[in-house]
Write a protein that holds these residues in place. Structure first.
Motif, PDB file in Angstrom:
ATOM      1  N   ASP A 154       8.036   6.458  -1.544  1.00 52.76           N
ATOM      2  CA  ASP A 154       8.390   5.565  -2.548  1.00 52.76           C
ATOM      3  C   ASP A 154       8.835   5.640  -3.808  1.00 52.76           C
ATOM      4  O   ASP A 154       8.555   7.083  -4.539  1.00 52.76           O
ATOM      5  N   ALA A 155       9.062   4.605  -4.532  1.00 53.63           N
ATOM      6  CA  ALA A 155      10.245   4.782  -6.082  1.00 53.63           C
ATOM      7  C   ALA A 155       8.902   5.752  -7.015  1.00 53.63           C
ATOM      8  O   ALA A 155       9.063   5.678  -7.803  1.00 53.63           O
ATOM      9  N   ASN A 156       7.523   5.157  -6.496  1.00 52.32           N
ATOM     10  CA  ASN A 156       7.088   4.817  -7.460  1.00 52.32           C
ATOM     11  C   ASN A 156       5.874   6.310  -7.276  1.00 52.32           C
ATOM     12  O   ASN A 156       4.512   6.776  -7.287  1.00 52.32           O
ATOM     13  N   ASP A 157       6.574   7.554  -6.499  1.00 52.72           N
ATOM     14  CA  ASP A 157       6.242   8.469  -5.705  1.00 52.72           C
ATOM     15  C   ASP A 157       4.702   7.902  -4.798  1.00 52.72           C
ATOM     16  O   ASP A 157       3.520   8.954  -4.530  1.00 52.72           O
ATOM     17  N   SER A 158       4.486   6.849  -4.131  1.00 57.70           N
ATOM     18  CA  SER A 158       3.243   6.765  -3.177  1.00 57.70           C
ATOM     19  C   SER A 158       4.022   7.563  -2.021  1.00 57.70           C
ATOM     20  O   SER A 158       4.974   6.908  -0.973  1.00 57.70           O
ATOM     21  N   VAL A 159       2.579   8.042  -1.261  1.00 57.51           N
ATOM     22  CA  VAL A 159       3.327   8.312   0.146  1.00 57.51           C
ATOM     23  C   VAL A 159       2.484   7.614   0.787  1.00 57.51           C
ATOM     24  O   VAL A 159       1.250   7.573   1.320  1.00 57.51           O
ATOM     25  N   THR A 160       2.795   7.217   2.192  1.00 62.83           N
ATOM     26  CA  THR A 160       1.932   6.632   3.417  1.00 62.83           C
ATOM     27  C   THR A 160       3.161   7.559   4.897  1.00 62.83           C
ATOM     28  O   THR A 160       4.386   8.030   4.431  1.00 62.83           O
ATOM     29  N   GLU A 161       2.206   8.097   5.598  1.00 58.01           N
ATOM     30  CA  GLU A 161       1.902   8.201   6.714  1.00 58.01           C
ATOM     31  C   GLU A 161       2.729   7.456   7.670  1.00 58.01           C
ATOM     32  O   GLU A 161       2.139   6.449   8.023  1.00 58.01           O
ATOM     33  N   ILE A 162       3.359   7.536   8.385  1.00 60.07           N
ATOM     34  CA  ILE A 162       4.059   6.720   9.181  1.00 60.07           C
ATOM     35  C   ILE A 162       3.554   7.282  10.516  1.00 60.07           C
ATOM     36  O   ILE A 162       4.069   6.110  11.505  1.00 60.07           O
ATOM     37  N   THR A 163       3.292   8.148  11.237  1.00 59.14           N
ATOM     38  CA  THR A 163       3.110   8.772  12.521  1.00 59.14           C
ATOM     39  C   THR A 163       1.794   9.171  13.131  1.00 59.14           C
ATOM     40  O   THR A 163       1.222   8.655  11.859  1.00 59.14           O
TER      41      THR A 163
END
Length: 196
Positions: A182-191
């Motif tokens: 996201d805009a804050n470079d926070s990464v979320t795995e969605i799979t």
């Protein structure tokens, strides 16, 4: 590891003394000054163990600089955020780097679907980070579907425009890992595919 913060072009050949170099980074404050000439000078040096290079925000580096870097066959990972590369640059990455397995091409605005499809030519690239901004959902999903050799995708979506449900379904069906930053470079795995 070497991080170049300030080094005139004529002094880049002096980097050869770091013959055991494994990681090379251009600091953010120097990135706007780095050109293809700097990369050409660097690529003429011998670094048999060099694996990772970060040229993030080196906006004057083009496909020509990437072509020069291919003189260093040991490279495994390239941070190319914000480079002035085109689809030809992606083709160079796919065909001239025998050990390259991960690339980050976020913010490389000239890249198109056709360029990403050229990554199918690579026997080694398995991880790609890119920006969603230039693409539609359909185009992005087409890239992920067609570039079957890549098993790990990280997609920058600061505007939160992605249909995550559709992307999760695609990733799970193809057994690839998809992450969203996201805009804050926070990464979320969605799979739900497990890391190998």
């Amino acid at each position: 590891m070497v991080v170049v913060v300030s080094l005139p072009l004529q002094d880049w050949p002096k980097l050869r003394r770091f013959s055991q170099l494994q990681h090379f980074n251009v600091a953010e404050e120097m990135a706007p000054e780095v050109t293809d000439e700097h990369i050409r000078a660097f690529s003429q040096l011998k670094f048999p163990q060099l694996r990772q290079i970060s040229l993030a925000h080196c906006g004057k580096v083009t496909d020509s600089g990437l072509r020069s870097l291919s003189n260093i066959p040991s490279i495994e990972g390239l941070q190319l955020i914000g480079l002035a590369m085109t689809d030809q640059g992606l083709d160079i990455l796919a065909t001239r780097f025998p050990h390259l397995n991960g690339i980050n091409v976020e913010g490389c605005r000239a890249l198109t679907v056709a360029g990403f499809l050229s990554l199918t030519k690579s026997p080694t690239i398995s991880s790609v980070t890119l920006s969603f901004d230039p693409f539609s959902q359909e185009q992005l999903e087409n890239i992920i579907t067609q570039v079957s050799n890549v098993s790990w995708w990280t997609i920058s979506d600061p505007g939160k425009r992605l249909d995550r449900t559709s992307l999760r379904t695609l990733g799970d069906s193809r057994k690839v890992i998809i992450q969203i930053s996201d805009a804050n470079d926070s990464v979320t795995e969605i799979t739900t595919t497990k890391h190998k």
